[in-house]
Enzyme design. Sequence first.
Site, short mmCIF file in Angstrom:
data_model
loop_
_atom_site.label_atom_id
_atom_site.label_comp_id
_atom_site.label_asym_id
_atom_site.label_seq_id
_atom_site.Cartn_x
_atom_site.Cartn_y
_atom_site.Cartn_z
CG ASN A 151 -2.85 -0.52 0.63
OD1 ASN A 151 -2.75 0.17 -0.19
ND2 ASN A 151 -2.95 -1.38 1.46
CG ASP A 210 -5.41 1.86 3.16
OD1 ASP A 210 -5.23 0.89 1.97
OD2 ASP A 210 -6.60 0.81 3.23
#
Length: 302
Positions: A151, A210
């Site tokens: 990510n 993320d």
Amino acid sequence: MQPIAQTCGALTESPFWHPDEQALYWCDIDGRQIGRRTESAAGAVVQHWPMPAEPGCIAPLRDGGLIVAMRDGIYRFDPDEPGAVPERLLAAPYDTTRFRFNDGRCDGAGRLLVGTLNEAKSASDAQLYQVWREGQAWHCDAVAGGVMTANGLALSPDGQCLYWADTRAHRVDCFDYSPATGSLGRRREFVAFSPPAANAAPGAYGGRPDGAAVDAEGFYWVAMWEGAQLLRISPAGEIVQRLPVPVQCPTMPCFGGADLRTLYVTSASKGRPAAELAVQPGAGGLFSTQVAVPGLPVAFCG
């Protein structure tokens, strides 16, 4: 931070602002579709296009349309072509029963950098791939590895620092990067976060990294999954701002609008408790807010 589109998907990701279309794009991974939001005199228009497999990330192509990294390969798709269907450019370079493409973005030279994730969370064997075009031929090489859930891909304004996160490990690394050749150099830890503590008080956990974006001053904005916040982090790795998000699982920010001062955020409802969703009905939707420092424009692929 205000909702701009609700129930866009259980796992919305990879937003980007298309400067030519003045439109916001994103992926609905589990829903296997791509979304687009445009403004008209009558108000906002949201459209969706189904995909044959899970789209992990998307980016605009220089010659029109989108490049889409799906579970089973790299595709071209132009939503504005009549009767358009995705065209596969490359098969996935991994076992599609164990991995899928996830977060990605392009560098300034048009290369797509895209990571994978180990769906079973059984090993840190996911990788970072570089996808590029020579003439009409497309190529894909693995350039880094050692993560479980790739990510947080983003590049510094000068393109010489590449950020890459492992969500499961609560860590963001950075690499020296050559904009001219696409080669990766020295890898080091950029920032690490604390995992959830046993018996911690509600709200004590700050989340794990993320998706991410970089602003014009070179600060790294990262969505904190399960942390209900975005963090703005200096190039030295110092957290300088915490921006609350009205859902528990923001997934990725991007900058848009004519002046790139609108910060958009995608989010997720996948796997969240029913009690949480009852008080966070916008989970899985899109949000926006205004920021003082503009972002960087999206880089086109190809």
